[in-house]
Design an enzyme around this catalytic site. Structure first.
Site, short mmCIF file in Angstrom:
data_model
loop_
_atom_site.label_atom_id
_atom_site.label_comp_id
_atom_site.label_asym_id
_atom_site.label_seq_id
_atom_site.Cartn_x
_atom_site.Cartn_y
_atom_site.Cartn_z
N GLY A 13 -48.77 38.61 15.93
CA GLY A 13 -49.16 37.53 15.01
C GLY A 13 -49.21 37.95 13.55
N SER A 14 -48.46 38.99 13.18
CA SER A 14 -48.50 39.38 11.76
C SER A 14 -47.87 38.28 10.89
CB SER A 14 -47.82 40.73 11.53
OG SER A 14 -46.43 40.64 11.69
N ASN A 15 -46.88 37.58 11.42
CA ASN A 15 -46.31 36.47 10.64
C ASN A 15 -47.29 35.30 10.53
OD1 ASN A 15 -43.32 36.85 9.75
ND2 ASN A 15 -43.47 37.82 11.76
N LYS A 66 -41.05 23.55 32.59
CA LYS A 66 -41.17 23.67 31.13
C LYS A 66 -41.57 22.32 30.53
CE LYS A 66 -37.91 26.03 28.84
NZ LYS A 66 -38.34 27.11 27.94
N ILE A 94 -37.42 26.91 23.40
CA ILE A 94 -37.99 25.57 23.26
C ILE A 94 -37.13 24.58 24.06
CG2 ILE A 94 -38.46 23.73 21.57
CD1 ILE A 94 -40.37 26.09 21.25
N ASN A 108 -37.83 28.78 13.09
CA ASN A 108 -38.06 30.09 13.71
C ASN A 108 -37.70 31.20 12.72
OD1 ASN A 108 -38.54 31.98 15.86
ND2 ASN A 108 -36.33 32.15 16.18
N HIS A 110 -36.22 35.20 12.87
CA HIS A 110 -35.60 36.15 13.80
C HIS A 110 -35.26 37.44 13.05
CE1 HIS A 110 -33.43 37.41 17.35
NE2 HIS A 110 -32.47 37.83 16.55
C1 GRF Z 1 -40.99 39.10 14.38
O1 GRF Z 1 -40.16 40.21 14.20
C2 GRF Z 1 -40.18 37.83 14.44
O2 GRF Z 1 -39.04 37.87 13.64
C3 GRF Z 1 -39.79 37.77 15.89
O3 GRF Z 1 -40.92 38.25 16.58
C4 GRF Z 1 -41.67 39.12 15.74
C5 GRF Z 1 -43.07 38.62 15.69
O4 GRF Z 1 -43.93 39.52 15.03
N1 GRF Z 1 -39.36 36.45 16.26
P1 GRF Z 1 -45.44 39.12 14.76
O5 GRF Z 1 -46.06 38.74 16.11
O6 GRF Z 1 -45.45 37.96 13.81
O7 GRF Z 1 -46.08 40.33 14.20
#
Ligand code: GRF
Length: 190
Positions: A13-15, A66, A94, A108, A110
């Site tokens: 969850g760093s993003n 799903k 999804i 998303n 990636h």
């Molecule tokens: C990220 O590298 C994102 O691009 C990919 O999954 C990872 C998630 O990282 N889809 P975090 O959980 O947000 O740290």
């Protein structure tokens, strides 16, 4: 107008955290109404709790299909008046139920320069291939695996033989690119 969003995540969850911090710092005019996870023990749940953001956790195998669990998610998102779905390390494809409820409103991130290296472990795939430059892509989500229209990209140089350092570069650029891209997108739609 502040855009109401849901963040979907399966891992660290760093993003998610970068998005929430950008909101708190006034860089992104949005509100995370709910975090959705298919991994009730993922670290993202702890992060969300620290910010007092509600979490909906589900276990996919407890549902018949799903479309069953996505139907429940759609109900929860609608109840929270969510306008955009932001995927940030959500490890499930999804399905049609979510895609049709949030048509062209699912984004998303990636960790590769798509269309190279879609799917799992994109950083590992890139390093195994020996590319010298890789990066990050933010894109709209369609029914495919990492295939929707591209919104933004940023490149980094691979540090040969050093996955950890390469990954750190990827994550640093992700956090900045995602929040900047979302801000631009939400402004266009408001
Ligand atoms: C990220 O590298 C994102 O691009 C990919 O999954 C990872 C998630 O990282 N889809 P975090 O959980 O947000 O740290």
């Amino acid at each position: 107008m502040t855009t109401k969003i849901a963040v979907f995540a399966s891992g660290s969850g760093s993003n998610f955290q970068a998005i929430q911090e950008a909101i708190e710092n006034g860089k992104l005019d949005a509100q995370i109404k709910i975090v959705v996870t298919d991994k009730p023990n993922a670290f993202v749940v702890r992060r969300a709790e620290n910010f007092n953001i509600p979490v909906f956790s589900f276990i996919a195998k407890n549902y018949d299909s799903k479309s069953d669990y996505e139907q429940e998610i759609v109900g929860i998102l609608k109840a929270h008046e969510v306008e955009w779905v932001i995927l940030a390390g959500y490890m499930r494809l999804i399905g049609n139920t979510l895609l049709s409820a949030f048509a062209n409103r699912i984004v998303n991130i990636h960790p590769s320069l798509l269309p190279s290296f879609p799917g799992k472990d994109a950083i590992g795939q890139a390093m195994a291939h020996g590319v010298k430059v890789t990066g990050v892509t933010v894109h709209f989500v369609d029914e495919g695996m990492d295939t929707g229209p591209i919104l933004s990209q940023a490149a980094i140089e691979v540090i040969d033989g050093n996955r950890q350092a390469t990954e750190a570069r990827i994550h640093a650029i992700e956090h900045e690119l995602y929040t900047r891209t979302l801000q631009k997108l939400f402004m266009e739609f408001n």
